[in-house]
Motif scaffolding. Sequence first.
Motif, mmCIF file in Angstrom:
data_model
loop_
_atom_site.group_PDB
_atom_site.id
_atom_site.type_symbol
_atom_site.label_atom_id
_atom_site.label_comp_id
_atom_site.label_asym_id
_atom_site.label_seq_id
_atom_site.Cartn_x
_atom_site.Cartn_y
_atom_site.Cartn_z
ATOM 1 N N LYS A 4 46.675 37.790 21.274
ATOM 2 C CA LYS A 4 45.384 38.440 21.071
ATOM 3 C C LYS A 4 44.967 39.148 22.364
ATOM 4 C CE LYS A 4 44.641 36.596 17.002
ATOM 5 N NZ LYS A 4 44.485 37.310 15.796
ATOM 6 N N ALA A 5 44.095 40.125 22.239
ATOM 7 C CA ALA A 5 43.642 40.888 23.405
ATOM 8 C C ALA A 5 42.907 40.002 24.410
ATOM 9 C CB ALA A 5 42.736 42.037 22.965
ATOM 10 N N TYR A 6 42.148 39.002 23.933
ATOM 11 C CA TYR A 6 41.420 38.152 24.877
ATOM 12 C C TYR A 6 42.359 37.320 25.738
ATOM 13 C CZ TYR A 6 42.002 33.956 21.962
ATOM 14 O OH TYR A 6 42.531 32.897 21.273
ATOM 15 N N ARG A 7 43.541 36.968 25.218
ATOM 16 C CA ARG A 7 44.531 36.249 26.026
ATOM 17 C C ARG A 7 44.971 37.118 27.196
ATOM 18 N NH1 ARG A 7 48.485 32.173 26.141
ATOM 19 N NH2 ARG A 7 50.497 32.908 26.918
ATOM 20 N N SER A 8 45.202 38.382 26.933
ATOM 21 C CA SER A 8 45.562 39.310 27.997
ATOM 22 C C SER A 8 44.438 39.433 29.015
ATOM 23 C CB SER A 8 45.897 40.689 27.426
ATOM 24 O OG SER A 8 47.047 40.632 26.613
ATOM 25 N N ALA A 9 43.199 39.428 28.559
ATOM 26 C CA ALA A 9 42.062 39.527 29.478
ATOM 27 C C ALA A 9 41.971 38.294 30.377
ATOM 28 C CB ALA A 9 40.770 39.713 28.690
ATOM 29 N N VAL A 10 42.163 37.097 29.821
ATOM 30 C CA VAL A 10 42.115 35.866 30.618
ATOM 31 C C VAL A 10 43.261 35.839 31.622
ATOM 32 C CG1 VAL A 10 42.286 33.345 30.517
ATOM 33 C CG2 VAL A 10 40.882 34.573 28.860
ATOM 34 N N LYS A 11 44.450 36.236 31.190
ATOM 35 C CA LYS A 11 45.599 36.303 32.095
ATOM 36 C C LYS A 11 45.344 37.319 33.208
ATOM 37 C CE LYS A 11 49.740 36.365 30.177
ATOM 38 N NZ LYS A 11 50.808 36.698 29.205
ATOM 39 N N THR A 12 44.698 38.417 32.870
ATOM 40 C CA THR A 12 44.356 39.437 33.852
ATOM 41 C C THR A 12 43.463 38.859 34.941
ATOM 42 O OG1 THR A 12 44.520 41.214 32.219
ATOM 43 C CG2 THR A 12 43.199 41.662 34.169
ATOM 44 N N LEU A 13 42.424 38.149 34.545
ATOM 45 C CA LEU A 13 41.485 37.579 35.514
ATOM 46 C C LEU A 13 42.154 36.538 36.412
ATOM 47 C CD1 LEU A 13 38.332 37.221 33.254
ATOM 48 C CD2 LEU A 13 38.714 38.884 35.085
ATOM 49 N N SER A 14 42.961 35.653 35.835
ATOM 50 C CA SER A 14 43.589 34.607 36.648
ATOM 51 C C SER A 14 44.609 35.199 37.617
ATOM 52 C CB SER A 14 44.234 33.541 35.763
ATOM 53 O OG SER A 14 45.346 34.052 35.063
ATOM 54 N N TRP A 15 45.375 36.162 37.152
ATOM 55 C CA TRP A 15 46.360 36.786 38.030
ATOM 56 C C TRP A 15 45.693 37.582 39.143
ATOM 57 C CZ3 TRP A 15 50.670 36.160 40.103
ATOM 58 C CH2 TRP A 15 51.323 37.193 40.776
ATOM 59 N N ARG A 16 44.590 38.251 38.829
ATOM 60 C CA ARG A 16 43.903 39.032 39.852
ATOM 61 C C ARG A 16 43.317 38.141 40.932
ATOM 62 N NH1 ARG A 16 46.553 41.935 41.052
ATOM 63 N NH2 ARG A 16 45.388 41.814 42.942
ATOM 64 N N ALA A 17 42.848 36.972 40.572
ATOM 65 C CA ALA A 17 42.325 36.050 41.590
ATOM 66 C C ALA A 17 43.420 35.716 42.592
ATOM 67 C CB ALA A 17 41.783 34.786 40.935
ATOM 68 N N VAL A 18 44.599 35.417 42.102
ATOM 69 C CA VAL A 18 45.733 35.105 42.986
ATOM 70 C C VAL A 18 46.148 36.339 43.777
ATOM 71 C CG1 VAL A 18 48.170 34.420 43.018
ATOM 72 C CG2 VAL A 18 46.559 33.232 41.521
ATOM 73 N N GLY A 19 46.286 37.466 43.091
ATOM 74 C CA GLY A 19 46.733 38.701 43.740
ATOM 75 C C GLY A 19 45.767 39.213 44.794
ATOM 76 N N THR A 20 44.473 39.122 44.528
ATOM 77 C CA THR A 20 43.484 39.598 45.481
ATOM 78 C C THR A 20 43.449 38.717 46.720
ATOM 79 O OG1 THR A 20 42.171 40.632 43.763
ATOM 80 C CG2 THR A 20 41.032 40.132 45.809
ATOM 81 N N LEU A 21 43.562 37.417 46.527
ATOM 82 C CA LEU A 21 43.625 36.517 47.674
ATOM 83 C C LEU A 21 44.831 36.861 48.549
ATOM 84 C CD1 LEU A 21 42.495 34.085 49.177
ATOM 85 C CD2 LEU A 21 43.892 32.638 47.699
ATOM 86 N N ASP A 22 45.955 37.118 47.929
ATOM 87 C CA ASP A 22 47.164 37.511 48.661
ATOM 88 C C ASP A 22 46.940 38.815 49.429
ATOM 89 O OD1 ASP A 22 50.073 37.460 49.276
ATOM 90 O OD2 ASP A 22 50.102 39.215 47.952
ATOM 91 N N THR A 23 46.353 39.797 48.764
ATOM 92 C CA THR A 23 46.082 41.081 49.410
ATOM 93 C C THR A 23 45.147 40.923 50.603
ATOM 94 O OG1 THR A 23 46.428 42.324 47.377
ATOM 95 C CG2 THR A 23 45.082 43.384 49.057
ATOM 96 N N MET A 24 44.134 40.093 50.449
ATOM 97 C CA MET A 24 43.178 39.896 51.537
ATOM 98 C C MET A 24 43.817 39.190 52.727
ATOM 99 S SD MET A 24 39.752 39.082 49.328
ATOM 100 C CE MET A 24 38.706 38.819 50.744
ATOM 101 N N LYS A 48 43.584 47.042 40.074
ATOM 102 C CA LYS A 48 44.754 46.304 39.588
ATOM 103 C C LYS A 48 44.458 45.511 38.322
ATOM 104 C CE LYS A 48 47.418 46.275 43.790
ATOM 105 N NZ LYS A 48 48.001 45.479 44.855
ATOM 106 N N MET A 49 43.209 45.105 38.099
ATOM 107 C CA MET A 49 42.865 44.438 36.838
ATOM 108 C C MET A 49 43.050 45.396 35.665
ATOM 109 S SD MET A 49 39.767 41.712 36.758
ATOM 110 C CE MET A 49 38.547 42.757 37.482
ATOM 111 N N VAL A 50 42.582 46.602 35.844
ATOM 112 C CA VAL A 50 42.714 47.594 34.778
ATOM 113 C C VAL A 50 44.184 47.897 34.527
ATOM 114 C CG1 VAL A 50 42.257 49.997 34.149
ATOM 115 C CG2 VAL A 50 40.443 48.601 35.161
ATOM 116 N N LEU A 51 44.945 48.109 35.586
ATOM 117 C CA LEU A 51 46.364 48.407 35.428
ATOM 118 C C LEU A 51 47.121 47.253 34.780
ATOM 119 C CD1 LEU A 51 47.091 50.210 38.813
ATOM 120 C CD2 LEU A 51 47.009 51.234 36.521
ATOM 121 N N TYR A 52 46.833 46.020 35.182
ATOM 122 C CA TYR A 52 47.515 44.856 34.603
ATOM 123 C C TYR A 52 47.180 44.718 33.127
ATOM 124 C CZ TYR A 52 49.022 40.143 33.580
ATOM 125 O OH TYR A 52 49.619 39.056 33.002
ATOM 126 N N TYR A 53 45.912 44.860 32.775
ATOM 127 C CA TYR A 53 45.503 44.737 31.374
ATOM 128 C C TYR A 53 46.230 45.769 30.514
ATOM 129 C CZ TYR A 53 42.742 44.532 27.153
ATOM 130 O OH TYR A 53 42.359 44.422 25.829
#
Length: 76
Positions: A4-24, A48-53
């Motif tokens: 479902k689309a909401y699964r992709s949205a939740v995965k997007t948010l969790s991955w971005r938290a990890v990715g943004t911390l790494d970038t910072m 990157k959230m938009v691109l990942y989604y």
Amino acid sequence: MQEKAYRSAVKTLSWRAVGTLDTMVISFLITGSLAMAASIGSIEVFTKMVLYYLHERAWTRIGIGLHRPTGDDYQI
């Protein structure tokens, strides 16, 4: 199985938290500036959230590696 689309949205948010911390962390190590690292992280989190989604939703339309069960499949 279809995602479902909401699964992709939740995965997007969790991955971005990890990715943004790494970038910072990397930005801080390179620049030595916490303000610059936060600035870079705050910009890339949205782009990157938009691109990942969009990437995730595109993959739901591609059948590579998916198995569609048939009536002959044995299930336990």
